[in-house]
Design a protein around this motif. Structure first.
Motif, PDB file in Angstrom:
ATOM      1  N   PRO A   1       0.874  -1.034  -0.061  1.00  0.00           N
ATOM      2  CA  PRO A   1      -0.136   0.175  -0.063  1.00  0.00           C
ATOM      3  C   PRO A   1       0.906   1.275   0.117  1.00  0.00           C
ATOM      4  CG  PRO A   1       0.181  -0.873   2.211  1.00  0.00           C
ATOM      5  CD  PRO A   1       0.778  -2.008   1.126  1.00  0.00           C
ATOM      6  N   ILE A   2       0.407   2.182  -0.807  1.00  0.00           N
ATOM      7  CA  ILE A   2       1.102   3.417  -0.853  1.00  0.00           C
ATOM      8  C   ILE A   2       0.589   4.598   0.374  1.00  0.00           C
ATOM      9  CG2 ILE A   2       1.574   5.491  -2.251  1.00  0.00           C
ATOM     10  CD1 ILE A   2       1.076   3.943  -4.759  1.00  0.00           C
ATOM     11  N   VAL A   3       1.501   4.796   1.141  1.00  0.00           N
ATOM     12  CA  VAL A   3       1.236   5.889   2.357  1.00  0.00           C
ATOM     13  C   VAL A   3       1.350   7.143   1.820  1.00  0.00           C
ATOM     14  CG1 VAL A   3       1.876   6.410   4.519  1.00  0.00           C
ATOM     15  CG2 VAL A   3       2.105   3.868   3.797  1.00  0.00           C
ATOM     16  N   ILE A   4       0.237   7.891   2.018  1.00  0.00           N
ATOM     17  CA  ILE A   4       0.142   9.397   1.344  1.00  0.00           C
ATOM     18  C   ILE A   4       0.675  10.283   2.389  1.00  0.00           C
ATOM     19  CG2 ILE A   4      -1.204  10.982   0.230  1.00  0.00           C
ATOM     20  CD1 ILE A   4      -1.079   8.651  -1.254  1.00  0.00           C
ATOM     21  N   GLU A   5       1.473  11.064   2.395  1.00  0.00           N
ATOM     22  CA  GLU A   5       1.715  12.065   3.162  1.00  0.00           C
ATOM     23  C   GLU A   5       0.536  13.001   3.808  1.00  0.00           C
ATOM     24  OE1 GLU A   5       4.867  15.701   4.134  1.00  0.00           O
ATOM     25  OE2 GLU A   5       4.851  14.702   2.044  1.00  0.00           O
ATOM     26  N   GLY A   6       0.440  12.970   5.045  1.00  0.00           N
ATOM     27  CA  GLY A   6      -0.657  13.847   5.431  1.00  0.00           C
ATOM     28  C   GLY A   6      -1.739  12.891   6.265  1.00  0.00           C
ATOM     29  N   GLY A   7      -1.627  11.602   6.048  1.00  0.00           N
ATOM     30  CA  GLY A   7      -2.424  10.770   6.795  1.00  0.00           C
ATOM     31  C   GLY A   7      -3.329   9.952   5.882  1.00  0.00           C
ATOM     32  N   ALA A   8      -3.748  10.201   4.734  1.00  0.00           N
ATOM     33  CA  ALA A   8      -4.788   9.648   3.846  1.00  0.00           C
ATOM     34  C   ALA A   8      -4.184   8.144   3.743  1.00  0.00           C
ATOM     35  CB  ALA A   8      -4.507  10.129   2.603  1.00  0.00           C
ATOM     36  N   PRO A   9      -5.177   7.046   3.958  1.00  0.00           N
ATOM     37  CA  PRO A   9      -4.573   5.784   3.862  1.00  0.00           C
ATOM     38  C   PRO A   9      -4.603   5.222   2.509  1.00  0.00           C
ATOM     39  CG  PRO A   9      -7.082   5.827   4.535  1.00  0.00           C
ATOM     40  CD  PRO A   9      -6.648   7.454   4.410  1.00  0.00           C
ATOM     41  N   SER A  10      -4.890   5.774   1.625  1.00  0.00           N
ATOM     42  CA  SER A  10      -4.959   5.412   0.124  1.00  0.00           C
ATOM     43  C   SER A  10      -5.010   6.335  -0.755  1.00  0.00           C
ATOM     44  CB  SER A  10      -6.018   4.109  -0.114  1.00  0.00           C
ATOM     45  OG  SER A  10      -7.277   4.705  -0.198  1.00  0.00           O
ATOM     46  N   ILE A  11      -4.832   6.102  -2.111  1.00  0.00           N
ATOM     47  CA  ILE A  11      -4.881   7.012  -3.321  1.00  0.00           C
ATOM     48  C   ILE A  11      -6.628   7.443  -3.272  1.00  0.00           C
ATOM     49  CG2 ILE A  11      -4.703   7.469  -5.654  1.00  0.00           C
ATOM     50  CD1 ILE A  11      -2.137   7.768  -4.383  1.00  0.00           C
ATOM     51  N   GLN A  12      -7.296   6.529  -3.238  1.00  0.00           N
ATOM     52  CA  GLN A  12      -8.829   6.588  -3.392  1.00  0.00           C
ATOM     53  C   GLN A  12      -9.092   7.514  -2.412  1.00  0.00           C
ATOM     54  OE1 GLN A  12      -7.284   3.922  -3.419  1.00  0.00           O
ATOM     55  NE2 GLN A  12      -7.620   3.163  -5.574  1.00  0.00           N
ATOM     56  N   GLU A  13      -8.842   7.562  -0.991  1.00  0.00           N
ATOM     57  CA  GLU A  13      -9.184   8.174   0.022  1.00  0.00           C
ATOM     58  C   GLU A  13      -8.688   9.552  -0.004  1.00  0.00           C
ATOM     59  OE1 GLU A  13     -11.195   9.581   3.519  1.00  0.00           O
ATOM     60  OE2 GLU A  13     -11.334   7.558   2.273  1.00  0.00           O
ATOM     61  N   TRP A  14      -7.532   9.860  -0.340  1.00  0.00           N
ATOM     62  CA  TRP A  14      -6.894  11.110  -0.724  1.00  0.00           C
ATOM     63  C   TRP A  14      -7.519  11.758  -1.688  1.00  0.00           C
ATOM     64  CZ3 TRP A  14      -4.597  12.832  -5.443  1.00  0.00           C
ATOM     65  CH2 TRP A  14      -3.903  14.122  -5.350  1.00  0.00           C
ATOM     66  N   GLY A  15      -8.011  11.169  -3.077  1.00  0.00           N
ATOM     67  CA  GLY A  15      -8.994  11.583  -4.033  1.00  0.00           C
ATOM     68  C   GLY A  15     -10.160  12.319  -3.512  1.00  0.00           C
ATOM     69  N   THR A  16     -10.648  11.256  -2.541  1.00  0.00           N
ATOM     70  CA  THR A  16     -11.941  11.823  -1.821  1.00  0.00           C
ATOM     71  C   THR A  16     -11.810  13.162  -1.045  1.00  0.00           C
ATOM     72  OG1 THR A  16     -12.816   9.583  -1.881  1.00  0.00           O
ATOM     73  CG2 THR A  16     -13.829  11.223  -0.323  1.00  0.00           C
ATOM     74  N   GLN A  17     -10.662  13.352  -0.424  1.00  0.00           N
ATOM     75  CA  GLN A  17     -10.484  14.472   0.486  1.00  0.00           C
ATOM     76  C   GLN A  17     -10.307  15.516  -0.535  1.00  0.00           C
ATOM     77  OE1 GLN A  17      -7.198  13.666   3.177  1.00  0.00           O
ATOM     78  NE2 GLN A  17      -8.156  12.047   4.170  1.00  0.00           N
ATOM     79  N   VAL A  18      -9.687  15.466  -1.447  1.00  0.00           N
ATOM     80  CA  VAL A  18      -9.434  16.456  -2.365  1.00  0.00           C
ATOM     81  C   VAL A  18     -10.628  17.063  -3.151  1.00  0.00           C
ATOM     82  CG1 VAL A  18      -8.295  17.339  -4.540  1.00  0.00           C
ATOM     83  CG2 VAL A  18      -6.827  15.946  -2.833  1.00  0.00           C
ATOM     84  N   ARG A  19     -11.448  16.183  -3.530  1.00  0.00           N
ATOM     85  CA  ARG A  19     -12.899  16.641  -4.010  1.00  0.00           C
ATOM     86  C   ARG A  19     -13.822  17.383  -2.980  1.00  0.00           C
ATOM     87  NH1 ARG A  19     -12.062  11.720  -6.758  1.00  0.00           N
ATOM     88  NH2 ARG A  19     -13.013  10.529  -5.155  1.00  0.00           N
ATOM     89  N   SER A  20     -13.580  16.791  -1.862  1.00  0.00           N
ATOM     90  CA  SER A  20     -14.358  17.403  -0.962  1.00  0.00           C
ATOM     91  C   SER A  20     -14.269  19.013  -0.502  1.00  0.00           C
ATOM     92  CB  SER A  20     -14.216  16.639   0.405  1.00  0.00           C
ATOM     93  OG  SER A  20     -13.123  16.625   1.073  1.00  0.00           O
ATOM     94  N   ARG A  21     -12.585  19.187  -0.872  1.00  0.00           N
ATOM     95  CA  ARG A  21     -12.502  20.731  -0.633  1.00  0.00           C
ATOM     96  C   ARG A  21     -12.662  21.460  -1.864  1.00  0.00           C
ATOM     97  NH1 ARG A  21      -6.312  19.128   1.785  1.00  0.00           N
ATOM     98  NH2 ARG A  21      -7.064  17.665   3.460  1.00  0.00           N
ATOM     99  N   ALA A  22     -13.017  20.931  -2.974  1.00  0.00           N
ATOM    100  CA  ALA A  22     -13.209  21.795  -4.106  1.00  0.00           C
ATOM    101  C   ALA A  22     -14.012  22.869  -3.797  1.00  0.00           C
ATOM    102  CB  ALA A  22     -13.839  20.920  -5.277  1.00  0.00           C
TER     103      ALA A  22
END
Length: 215
Positions: free
Chosen positions: A168-189
């Motif tokens: 698994p790829i660990v994303i800097e900032g605490g996101a557990p996965s690429i998919q979760e990171w994408g969800t967080q980014v879209r929520s900030r749009a």
């Protein structure tokens, strides 16, 4: 090294070995590059044709079979002479001359000489261990020369080695996965859309009461 450059570099030695087996001992680099390019295009034609036949014949399991490869060789004109299907129906017999000629070349002295030049067969006068009759190809020898720890460690996960285990790829900032990171980014749009050119949000904040704004 990029993908195309690596593939061309890996294709050049077999081309040189085939030319040596045919009796050529010198040529210009541009000739090798041209032959390597033609060979790559021909292999791509065979691969794409076999894939197409496999997808049409058995779409539930589109892995090319021997019949798919045979039809791809026919499409590319590798099996000659060969009668057309209506000519075979007219004669009442399947034309096997092209396939027999290909098998004759594959098992004949010309291919054996290519294998000898490539290092798969011992040359005349070589002292060969009876437990190891075949030599190693140039790529295997080259990999062992540049890796004392073996293929598993140095070349694992690359085009030259075996497949590596997925991690698994660990994303800097605490996101557990690429998919979760994408969800967080879209929520900030919406927040970024409401921000002005200076980067300061026009939305009301709670900074006055000491609470920070969650972004």
């Amino acid at each position: 090294m990029s993908g195309p450059n690596l593939h061309n570099a890996l294709l050049r030695p077999p081309i040189i070995q085939i030319l040596r087996a045919a009796g050529f001992h010198a040529t210009r680099p541009s000739v090798i590059d041209t032959l390597a390019d033609l060979t790559a295009r021909y292999v791509m034609i065979l691969a794409s044709s076999a894939t197409t036949h496999a997808a049409n014949a058995h779409p539930n399991n589109p892995v090319p079979t021997l019949e798919d490869i045979y039809q791809a060789l026919q499409d590319a004109g590798a099996l000659r002479p060969q009668l057309r299907e209506w000519e075979e129906d007219w004669h009442g017999d399947e034309d096997m001359r092209g396939l027999e000629g290909f098998l004759g070349w594959f098992t004949g002295p010309a291919n054996r000489e290519i294998r000898r030049i490539a290092g798969f067969l011992p040359s005349e006068g070589d002292v060969v261990d009876t437990d190891f009759l075949e030599k190693e190809d140039y790529l295997t020898v080259l990999k062992k020369k540049h890796s004392k720890t073996g293929e598993e460690s140095r070349y694992a996960g690359t085009i030259l080695g075996k497949n590596a285990e997925e991690h698994p790829i660990v994303i800097e900032g605490g996101a557990p996965s690429i998919q979760e990171w994408g969800t967080q980014v879209r929520s900030r749009a919406p927040y970024f859309a409401e921000s002005d050119s200076s980067g300061v949000s026009s939305a009301p904040s709670n900074l006055s009461d000491g609470e920070g704004m969650d972004v």
